[in-house]
Design a protein around this motif. Structure first.
Motif, short mmCIF file in Angstrom:
data_model
loop_
_atom_site.label_atom_id
_atom_site.label_comp_id
_atom_site.label_asym_id
_atom_site.label_seq_id
_atom_site.Cartn_x
_atom_site.Cartn_y
_atom_site.Cartn_z
N VAL A 60 1.95 0.77 6.52
CA VAL A 60 3.40 0.83 6.27
C VAL A 60 4.13 1.09 7.59
O VAL A 60 5.10 0.41 7.92
N GLN A 61 3.66 2.05 8.35
CA GLN A 61 4.29 2.38 9.63
C GLN A 61 4.32 1.16 10.56
O GLN A 61 5.34 0.88 11.19
N GLN A 62 3.20 0.46 10.64
CA GLN A 62 3.11 -0.69 11.54
C GLN A 62 4.03 -1.82 11.10
O GLN A 62 4.72 -2.42 11.93
N VAL A 63 4.04 -2.12 9.82
CA VAL A 63 4.90 -3.21 9.31
C VAL A 63 6.36 -2.92 9.64
O VAL A 63 7.08 -3.77 10.17
N ILE A 64 6.80 -1.71 9.34
CA ILE A 64 8.21 -1.36 9.57
C ILE A 64 8.52 -1.36 11.07
O ILE A 64 9.52 -1.95 11.50
N ALA A 65 7.68 -0.72 11.86
CA ALA A 65 7.94 -0.62 13.30
C ALA A 65 7.96 -1.99 13.98
O ALA A 65 8.86 -2.28 14.77
N VAL A 66 6.99 -2.83 13.68
CA VAL A 66 6.91 -4.15 14.32
C VAL A 66 8.15 -4.97 13.99
O VAL A 66 8.76 -5.58 14.87
N HIS A 67 8.53 -4.99 12.72
CA HIS A 67 9.69 -5.79 12.33
C HIS A 67 10.97 -5.23 12.95
O HIS A 67 11.78 -5.98 13.50
N LEU A 68 11.17 -3.93 12.87
CA LEU A 68 12.38 -3.33 13.41
C LEU A 68 12.49 -3.57 14.92
O LEU A 68 13.54 -3.95 15.43
N GLN A 69 11.40 -3.37 15.63
CA GLN A 69 11.43 -3.54 17.08
C GLN A 69 11.67 -5.00 17.46
O GLN A 69 12.34 -5.29 18.45
N GLY A 126 0.78 -1.23 0.00
CA GLY A 126 0.00 0.00 0.00
C GLY A 126 0.81 1.28 0.00
O GLY A 126 0.25 2.36 -0.03
N GLY A 127 2.12 1.17 0.06
CA GLY A 127 2.95 2.37 0.13
C GLY A 127 4.42 2.00 0.12
O GLY A 127 4.79 0.94 -0.37
N SER A 128 5.23 2.86 0.71
CA SER A 128 6.67 2.61 0.68
C SER A 128 7.32 3.16 1.95
O SER A 128 6.73 3.95 2.67
N CYS A 129 8.56 2.70 2.16
CA CYS A 129 9.35 3.24 3.26
C CYS A 129 10.80 3.30 2.82
O CYS A 129 11.38 2.27 2.44
N ALA A 130 11.38 4.50 2.85
CA ALA A 130 12.78 4.69 2.52
C ALA A 130 13.59 4.64 3.81
O ALA A 130 13.21 5.25 4.81
N LEU A 131 14.70 3.90 3.78
CA LEU A 131 15.55 3.74 4.95
C LEU A 131 16.95 4.26 4.64
O LEU A 131 17.55 3.86 3.64
N THR A 132 17.43 5.15 5.47
CA THR A 132 18.81 5.63 5.41
C THR A 132 19.36 5.60 6.83
O THR A 132 18.61 5.41 7.79
N HIS A 133 20.65 5.80 6.96
CA HIS A 133 21.23 5.82 8.31
C HIS A 133 22.47 6.69 8.32
O HIS A 133 23.07 6.98 7.29
N ASP A 134 22.82 7.12 9.52
CA ASP A 134 24.11 7.76 9.75
C ASP A 134 24.73 7.05 10.95
O ASP A 134 24.26 5.98 11.34
N ASP A 135 25.75 7.61 11.53
CA ASP A 135 26.46 6.92 12.61
C ASP A 135 25.61 6.67 13.86
O ASP A 135 25.90 5.76 14.63
N THR A 136 24.58 7.47 14.07
CA THR A 136 23.82 7.37 15.32
C THR A 136 22.32 7.18 15.15
O THR A 136 21.60 7.08 16.14
N THR A 137 21.83 7.13 13.89
CA THR A 137 20.38 7.13 13.69
C THR A 137 19.99 6.34 12.44
O THR A 137 20.66 6.44 11.41
N LEU A 138 18.89 5.60 12.55
CA LEU A 138 18.24 4.99 11.39
C LEU A 138 17.08 5.90 11.04
O LEU A 138 16.22 6.17 11.88
N HIS A 139 17.07 6.40 9.81
CA HIS A 139 16.03 7.33 9.36
C HIS A 139 15.02 6.57 8.51
O HIS A 139 15.40 5.88 7.56
N LEU A 140 13.75 6.70 8.85
CA LEU A 140 12.67 6.03 8.14
C LEU A 140 11.73 7.08 7.56
O LEU A 140 11.35 8.02 8.26
#
Length: 100
Positions: A76-85, A49-63
């Motif tokens: 989209v938010q729930q799928v990403i959050a549940v898996h990451l957590q 239903g949508g998308s999620c772009a993931l980037t990172h730097d030394d201290t943060t994962l940006h979603l």
């Protein structure tokens, strides 16, 4: 590549020293169910239903999540959050989404 017209966006900045690891793991795991687009340092997961772009730097994962409507964005938010957590349970990561 599947294209989604996106009208709603949100983002989350998740403090972690292992951003690259979590980005790779999300792409590998969810890539079994969705298209994964690699563009330089950005990995975009093209969910149903949508998308999620993931980037990172030394201290943060940006979603950066996007979806055509409220329900799609929330999914989209729930799928990403549940898996990451779940993947990062040992770090106790929490994903807090903010509307863009």
């Amino acid at each position: 590549m599947t294209t989604h017209e996106t009208t709603l966006r949100s983002h989350a900045d998740v403090p972690t020293l292992r951003g690259e690891r979590w980005r790779k793991q999300l792409a590998s795991h969810l890539g079994r169910k969705c298209e994964v687009v690699h563009d330089g340092d950005t990995v975009t997961l093209m969910l149903a239903g949508g998308s999620c772009a993931l980037t990172h730097d030394d201290t943060t994962l940006h979603l950066a999540a996007a979806g055509p409507d409220e329900n799609a964005l929330t999914e989209v938010q729930q799928v990403i959050a549940v898996h990451l957590q779940r993947f990062a349970a040992d770090e106790g990561l929490r994903v807090t989404w903010n509307r863009a």
